[in-house]
Motif scaffolding. Structure first.
Motif: not given
Length: 159
Positions: A36-51
């Motif tokens: 339910x968050x916002x997804x971005x990518x850096x290098x070879x990983x994705x990170x999802x920030x959820x509030x």
């Protein structure tokens, strides 16, 4: 191509086009939020920030194919929320008890003009992310639901 790369490619193709995309010529997973968050990518990983609507910040880490990684895939994760009035709320981030993601407590983010900042270390590189409230799907849904509905023509309050 080595066996691991072939196996990864085979799994991505078996999952279908909605689950695998190319990024810079390399196959990788979708950018759909899993939490339910916002997804971005850096290098070879994705990170999802959820509030979450109840408050707080969570950060979930996945690999390039969106397979879950332990929270320890990144280190020294810090977060803060910049409110529309300019106040900055630091969010003390810790790894959740299962080790699956980072979490911290904060007041709810209710204004799309808020900014969520997250910084972490990934293999000796510092990553700094700044996302405005409008990028969080749950926040936009909550705001849309809170809008008063227009009254039918000819009606007014109390009648």
């Amino acid at each position: 191509m080595n066996r691991l790369a072939l196996a990864t490619l085979a799994l991505a193709l078996a999952a279908g086009p909605a689950a695998a995309q190319t990024h810079g010529g390399a196959m990788h997973g979708d950018h759909n939020p899993h939490h339910g968050g916002a997804v971005n990518m850096y290098g070879m990983i994705h990170y999802e920030i959820v509030v979450p609507p109840s408050g707080g910040v969570q950060v979930h880490i996945t690999d390039e194919m969106r397979n879950d990684l332990p929270a320890t895939a990144v280190s020294n994760l810090k977060a803060e929320i910049v409110r529309p009035n300019g106040a900055i709320e630091p969010v003390r981030m810790t790894i959740n008890p299962t080790g699956e993601f980072w979490q911290g407590r904060s007041k709810p983010v209710t204004d799309p003009k808020s900014i969520v900042r997250v910084a972490f270390m990934l293999q000796r590189e510092q990553v700094l992310v700044e996302m405005d409230g409008e990028t969080f799907p749950d926040l936009l849904k909550a705001k849309a639901a809170a809008k008063p509905k227009a009254m039918p023509a000819g009606m007014h309050n109390g009648h």
